[in-house]
Design an enzyme around this catalytic site. Structure first.
Site, PDB file in Angstrom:
ATOM      1  N   ALA A   1      38.609  40.332  27.724  1.00  0.00           N
ATOM      2  CA  ALA A   1      38.369  41.766  27.904  1.00  0.00           C
ATOM      3  C   ALA A   1      37.217  41.954  28.876  1.00  0.00           C
ATOM      4  O   ALA A   1      36.106  42.322  28.495  1.00  0.00           O
ATOM      5  CB  ALA A   1      38.056  42.411  26.560  1.00  0.00           C
ATOM      6  N   GLY A   2      37.478  41.704  30.157  1.00  0.00           N
ATOM      7  CA  GLY A   2      36.388  41.711  31.111  1.00  0.00           C
ATOM      8  C   GLY A   2      35.717  40.355  31.124  1.00  0.00           C
ATOM      9  O   GLY A   2      36.151  39.410  30.461  1.00  0.00           O
TER      10      GLY A   2
ATOM     11  N   GLY B   1      35.864  30.210  35.766  1.00  0.00           N
ATOM     12  CA  GLY B   1      36.545  29.079  35.159  1.00  0.00           C
ATOM     13  C   GLY B   1      37.337  29.444  33.922  1.00  0.00           C
ATOM     14  O   GLY B   1      37.980  28.585  33.313  1.00  0.00           O
TER      15      GLY B   1
ATOM     16  N   ASP C   1      33.393  41.244  37.611  1.00  0.00           N
ATOM     17  CA  ASP C   1      34.106  42.013  36.580  1.00  0.00           C
ATOM     18  C   ASP C   1      33.238  42.101  35.322  1.00  0.00           C
ATOM     19  O   ASP C   1      33.741  42.099  34.190  1.00  0.00           O
ATOM     20  CB  ASP C   1      35.461  41.382  36.255  1.00  0.00           C
ATOM     21  CG  ASP C   1      36.401  42.345  35.521  1.00  0.00           C
ATOM     22  OD1 ASP C   1      36.208  43.569  35.633  1.00  0.00           O
ATOM     23  OD2 ASP C   1      37.311  41.875  34.816  1.00  0.00           O
TER      24      ASP C   1
ATOM     25  N   HIS D   1      41.236  41.179  41.365  1.00  0.00           N
ATOM     26  CA  HIS D   1      41.172  39.958  40.548  1.00  0.00           C
ATOM     27  C   HIS D   1      42.510  39.202  40.470  1.00  0.00           C
ATOM     28  O   HIS D   1      43.261  39.302  39.513  1.00  0.00           O
ATOM     29  CB  HIS D   1      40.551  40.178  39.177  1.00  0.00           C
ATOM     30  CG  HIS D   1      41.052  41.307  38.343  1.00  0.00           C
ATOM     31  ND1 HIS D   1      42.380  41.582  38.119  1.00  0.00           N
ATOM     32  CD2 HIS D   1      40.357  42.216  37.602  1.00  0.00           C
ATOM     33  CE1 HIS D   1      42.487  42.620  37.311  1.00  0.00           C
ATOM     34  NE2 HIS D   1      41.276  43.021  36.977  1.00  0.00           N
TER      35      HIS D   1
END
Length: 374
Positions: free
Chosen positions: A300-301, A241, A267, A209
């Protein structure tokens, strides 16, 4: 036997017009130019293999870390399959050593099950400074215990993608992992560009990522971001985004040294296809205004699907549909050693998607033919 003729077809390499597929017993048996003698059923939209997601923490209300079992993996895969992802890597993040042990055993038992590609181990061998939502108390340097888990998986023929920080390894450890066939992905790291290049020289084969949880690019210190952009290995991107602004995605896509060096990942957390909140470690995470955040309001993810990501790449970032589909199908399939997931021949109709002109997901080919689940 049924001949079907979508408006356009993505065959894993490029978009093609004027083709029809022959479906026998629910599978693609042939691909040929349209001929009036076929009596092919015209279908609106673009046909593509289902998406391949190499970073999926959860889905359908299930988090792999809290349910590191075959049943947990299958529940996650089922939730994402209903949203356009035909195959995925269940991802276990930084946690107690026994959680990784259990996830490894589950991945061994799940080998060969539909939609499950192996195991992505994201941490615990990462940087405390760049840990994101990963719990600092479980972070540790790469050690024999993780080598043991990985060795059992590879001996059992299970693909493994391991996200780690170069600074959490000793010289030779990345090379040892690569020699086992592990895909070492650099991420959650405060490494310098020199440290990243050293890991690449030892055999690291990807980055996790881009921009998120990594040392940034500046004009005098390229950091992990600069090393990733210049490297000739695939790099994952969260295309929601939120984790990366659309303008920055566009810049990054233009910056790589060759085509097909980006792949999209979700993710995703349990909120995708599930309730709007769940527990990780000792805290509650929830979706607020489309953002998945911890109690402090930090990301968080992600709360996004691969289908959302492709639609955003095309509709917001301005990526050509062919390029976006290669990012969501072809590049990740090749990286994990499953190029068959990017082809049409022999595929189950339930693994193929029909997209509308914006590349938003419409339905599976099986559903369009009336042979899918109600």
């Amino acid at each position: 036997m049924t001949w079907v003729a979508p408006r356009r077809i993505f065959d894993g390499a490029r978009l093609r017009d004027g083709l029809a597929l022959r479906i026998e017993d629910g599978r693609v048996a042939d691909l040929a130019p349209i001929d009036p003698r076929m009596a092919a059923q015209a279908l609106p939209g673009l046909l593509t293999p289902g998406y391949v997601d190499l970073q999926v923490n959860g889905g359908g209300g299930v988090l792999l870390n809290t349910e590191p079992t075959v049943a947990g993996m299958e529940a996650i895969a089922a939730a994402h399959r209903g949203l356009g992802t035909a195959a995925l890597l269940p991802t276990v993040i930084t946690d107690a050593p026994e959680v990784l042990d259990r996830a490894g055993e589950a991945a061994l038992l799940a080998r060969g099950r539909p939609g499950l590609l192996g195991l992505h181990i994201e941490g615990p061998h990462i940087s405390v400074a760049r840990r994101g939502t990963h719990a600092a108390r479980f972070i540790r340097p790469l050690d024999d215990r993780t080598f043991g888990v990985v060795r059992r998986l590879r001996d059992g023929g299970v693909p493994v993608l391991l996200t780690l920080a170069p600074e959490a390894t000793a010289p030779g450890q990345v090379a040892a992992l690569a020699a086992m066939g592990v895909i070492v992905s650099l991420g959650h790291s405060d490494a310098t560009a020199d440290q990243a290049r050293a890991a690449l020289a030892e055999g690291a084969g990807a980055f996790t990522h881009l921009f998120n949880a990594m040392s940034p690019l500046t004009h005098r210190a390229p950091g992990l971001v600069g090393a990733a952009l210049n490297a000739a290995v695939p790099v994952g991107l969260i295309c929601d985004g939120i984790h990366v602004a659309d303008e920055v995605l566009a810049i990054a896509l233009r910056a790589r040294p060759a085509p097909d060096l980006f792949f999209a990942v979700s993710d995703a957390m349990p909120t995708v296809g599930g309730p709007d909140r769940f527990r990780l470690y000792d805290m509650e995470l929830q979706v607020r205004d489309g953002r998945l955040v911890n109690p402090d309001g930090n990301l968080a993810g992600a709360h996004v699907t691969m289908a959302d990501s492709v639609a955003r790449l095309v509709g917001r970032v301005g990526v050509a549909p062919e390029v976006a589909l290669r990012m969501a199908v072809t590049v990740p399939a090749r990286l994990i050693g499953r190029p068959d997931l990017a082809v049409l021949d022999g595929r189950d109709a339930a693994d193929l998607l029909l997209l509308d002109q914006t590349c938003a997901r419409v339905e599976t080919l099986a559903n369009a033919l009336g042979s899918g689940p109600p």
